[in-house]
Design an enzyme around this catalytic site. Structure first.
Site, PDB file in Angstrom:
ATOM      1  N   HIS A 199       0.912  -1.258   0.014  1.00 14.54           N
ATOM      2  CA  HIS A 199       0.065   0.267   0.054  1.00 14.54           C
ATOM      3  C   HIS A 199       0.816   1.337   0.002  1.00 14.54           C
ATOM      4  O   HIS A 199       2.135   1.261   0.619  1.00 14.54           O
ATOM      5  CB  HIS A 199      -1.143   0.078   1.011  1.00 14.54           C
ATOM      6  CG  HIS A 199      -0.321   0.167   2.452  1.00 14.54           C
ATOM      7  ND1 HIS A 199      -0.351   1.319   3.198  1.00 14.54           N
ATOM      8  CD2 HIS A 199      -0.094  -0.623   3.312  1.00 14.54           C
ATOM      9  CE1 HIS A 199       0.033   1.201   4.597  1.00 14.54           C
ATOM     10  NE2 HIS A 199       0.584  -0.178   4.536  1.00 14.54           N
ATOM     11  N   GLU A 230       3.905  -5.569   4.021  1.00 11.19           N
ATOM     12  CA  GLU A 230       3.863  -5.297   5.241  1.00 11.19           C
ATOM     13  C   GLU A 230       5.282  -5.509   6.090  1.00 11.19           C
ATOM     14  O   GLU A 230       6.045  -6.402   5.860  1.00 11.19           O
ATOM     15  CB  GLU A 230       2.707  -5.569   6.180  1.00 11.19           C
ATOM     16  CG  GLU A 230       1.378  -5.057   5.552  1.00 11.19           C
ATOM     17  CD  GLU A 230       1.132  -3.683   6.007  1.00 11.19           C
ATOM     18  OE1 GLU A 230       1.953  -3.135   6.667  1.00 11.19           O
ATOM     19  OE2 GLU A 230       0.032  -3.133   5.428  1.00 11.19           O
ATOM     20  N   ASP A 261       5.944   1.559   7.143  1.00  8.29           N
ATOM     21  CA  ASP A 261       4.626   1.585   6.867  1.00  8.29           C
ATOM     22  C   ASP A 261       3.958   2.309   5.857  1.00  8.29           C
ATOM     23  O   ASP A 261       3.463   3.161   5.979  1.00  8.29           O
ATOM     24  CB  ASP A 261       3.877   1.475   8.177  1.00  8.29           C
ATOM     25  CG  ASP A 261       2.373   1.027   8.082  1.00  8.29           C
ATOM     26  OD1 ASP A 261       2.169   0.288   7.083  1.00  8.29           O
ATOM     27  OD2 ASP A 261       1.627   1.265   9.058  1.00  8.29           O
ATOM     28  N   GLU A 272      -5.036   1.866   2.628  1.00  5.46           N
ATOM     29  CA  GLU A 272      -5.042   0.705   3.619  1.00  5.46           C
ATOM     30  C   GLU A 272      -5.224   1.249   4.993  1.00  5.46           C
ATOM     31  O   GLU A 272      -5.820   0.517   5.841  1.00  5.46           O
ATOM     32  CB  GLU A 272      -3.770   0.063   3.178  1.00  5.46           C
ATOM     33  CG  GLU A 272      -3.606  -1.273   3.911  1.00  5.46           C
ATOM     34  CD  GLU A 272      -3.109  -1.335   5.504  1.00  5.46           C
ATOM     35  OE1 GLU A 272      -3.227  -2.182   6.327  1.00  5.46           O
ATOM     36  OE2 GLU A 272      -2.607  -0.097   5.995  1.00  5.46           O
ATOM     37  N   GLU A 273      -4.742   2.513   5.399  1.00  8.82           N
ATOM     38  CA  GLU A 273      -4.635   3.015   6.463  1.00  8.82           C
ATOM     39  C   GLU A 273      -6.165   3.689   6.912  1.00  8.82           C
ATOM     40  O   GLU A 273      -6.449   3.998   7.852  1.00  8.82           O
ATOM     41  CB  GLU A 273      -3.793   4.285   6.594  1.00  8.82           C
ATOM     42  CG  GLU A 273      -2.379   3.722   6.416  1.00  8.82           C
ATOM     43  CD  GLU A 273      -1.750   2.798   7.523  1.00  8.82           C
ATOM     44  OE1 GLU A 273      -2.694   2.507   8.554  1.00  8.82           O
ATOM     45  OE2 GLU A 273      -0.545   2.619   7.381  1.00  8.82           O
ATOM     46  N   HIS A 303       3.682   4.356  12.437  1.00  5.40           N
ATOM     47  CA  HIS A 303       2.721   5.350  12.934  1.00  5.40           C
ATOM     48  C   HIS A 303       3.393   6.596  13.834  1.00  5.40           C
ATOM     49  O   HIS A 303       2.730   7.288  14.630  1.00  5.40           O
ATOM     50  CB  HIS A 303       1.560   5.176  13.424  1.00  5.40           C
ATOM     51  CG  HIS A 303       0.620   4.085  12.494  1.00  5.40           C
ATOM     52  ND1 HIS A 303      -0.598   3.511  12.791  1.00  5.40           N
ATOM     53  CD2 HIS A 303       1.054   3.566  11.285  1.00  5.40           C
ATOM     54  CE1 HIS A 303      -1.009   2.977  11.815  1.00  5.40           C
ATOM     55  NE2 HIS A 303       0.094   3.003  10.936  1.00  5.40           N
ATOM     56  N   ASP A 334      -0.356   4.532   0.599  1.00  2.80           N
ATOM     57  CA  ASP A 334      -0.880   5.797   1.640  1.00  2.80           C
ATOM     58  C   ASP A 334      -0.291   5.285   2.914  1.00  2.80           C
ATOM     59  O   ASP A 334       0.360   4.437   3.409  1.00  2.80           O
ATOM     60  CB  ASP A 334      -2.438   5.553   1.759  1.00  2.80           C
ATOM     61  CG  ASP A 334      -2.841   4.400   2.534  1.00  2.80           C
ATOM     62  OD1 ASP A 334      -2.421   3.334   2.239  1.00  2.80           O
ATOM     63  OD2 ASP A 334      -3.722   4.454   3.352  1.00  2.80           O
TER      64      ASP A 334
END
Length: 352
Positions: free
Chosen positions: A63, A144, A87, A121-122, A321, A65
């Site tokens: 992903h 991931e 991530d 995805e987030e 994050h 985003d």
């Protein structure tokens, strides 16, 4: 700087929180086109690049985003800092780089690699939901972070609900509970039930609720309370089972499901896992299997595709994050080598 490290840095430099992924998608399309490969952006905004003649399709689903919170992109002590470095732009760049290596050497004879950089995805995994009915691969690799020397076999499921209760305003001296009190009682009932169910179980097998938001509002005539609740689910509890229980507990409140995806776990004894085990050992690693307590796009596509699957990617997921998000560049380099070898191994395995 190698071309592969330059790719990683260039996509990390593009700040792409959910809903703003187009710059990275366009950059990856250009990167594949310059290598002479097919690439496009699909109707959801996902990047899609392809290599290899087939007929066996292998989807590499990453992903592009990130969560919000821009981090100054910089390289320090062999580490690349930036939002999404772990991530999951590190794994996405690993997918792209390994695919380009294989295409350049003509190493693929039996497989067709479909590399997808999904949007959102987030958010609610809208990118993955867009592709779920458009492909039926024989093998699935999710991009991931799990560490260059590890294979991730599964993720917990999730159920996100919105709780809403509205009542006529009542005097505070009266006998009735206020709407916030009713909502809090609902939350405590859910939490207590989870504690009972979880007793003695490892984290992957527990039901893990989180109260993300609670708001109250009154206008003199009516009072309203709203809660956003996100529950992580183990393999034995599907979203529908928990939804029915929550609705039974809700009384006069409304329960709206935002999304619900079951937990997933792939098997160890598959050609895909064996291909990775051989590749990891070739790189001098002692392979480790992991399961994750979070979710990924694997939860969305795996129930529909029903094929051998795993997740792979460099990076320490504990940095996801966070303000200090970074990836070790030597780990990124190693992961490209592992993935390239694993895909070579798989291409040979499916020939038989």
């Amino acid at each position: 700087m190698t071309q592969e490290r330059a790719l990683l840095r260039s996509i990390v430099q593009c700040y792409t929180p959910t809903g703003e992924e187009q710059p990275v998608a366009a950059h990856l399309v250009d990167h594949f086109h310059r290598a002479g490969l097919e690439a496009s952006i699909d109707g959801a905004g996902n990047f899609v690049g392809c290599a290899g003649p087939g007929p066996v399709e292998v989807v590499l689903l990453g992903h592009i985003d990130t969560v919000p919170g821009e981090i100054r992109v910089r390289e320090e002590n062999g580490k690349l800092y930036g939002r999404g470095a772990v991530d999951a732009k590190g794994p996405m760049a690993t997918f792209a780089s390994a695919t380009l290596r294989l295409a350049a050497t003509g190493a693929l004879a039996n497989t067709r690699l479909i590399v997808i950089g999904a949007v959102a995805e987030e958010g609610g995994s809208q990118g993955a939901r867009h592709i779920v009915d458009r492909y039926r691969p024989r093998h699935l690799i999710i991009g991931e972070p799990g560490g260059w020397d590890s294979i991730v076999l599964g993720y917990k499921g999730s159920l996100r609900i919105e709780y809403r209760l509205e009542r006529s305003t009542r005097h505070s001296a009266g006998p009735d509970e206020s709407v916030p009190e009713v909502a809090v009682a609902f939350w405590h009932r859910l939490s207590a039930w989870c504690d009972d169910v979880n007793a003695g179980k490892r984290v992957f097998d527990q039901i893990s609720p989180a109260l993300r938001m609670i708001n109250t509002h009154g206008n003199g005539f009516s009072d309203t309370v709203a809660m956003d609740i996100h529950v992580r689910l183990p393999l034995e509890y599907g979203p529908e089972i928990l939804r029915e229980k929550l609705e039974a507990w809700a009384g006069e409140a409304d329960i709206a499901v935002v999304f619900g995806d079951p937990a997933v776990k792939g098997g160890k004894n598959t050609p895909l896992v064996r291909a990775f085990l051989g590749a990891l050992r070739d790189q001098g690693a002692q392979p480790r299997f992991k399961v994750k307590t979070g979710t990924s796009d694997m939860n969305v596509v795996a129930p529909a595709w029903c094929c051998p699957m795993l997740a792979y990617g460099p990076g320490d997921s504990a940095l996801d994050h966070t303000p200090e998000e970074h990836i070790k560049l030597d780990e990124y380099d190693r992961a490209i080598g592992v993935l390239e070898t694993a895909l070579r191994n798989l291409d040979k395995a499916v020939a038989g």
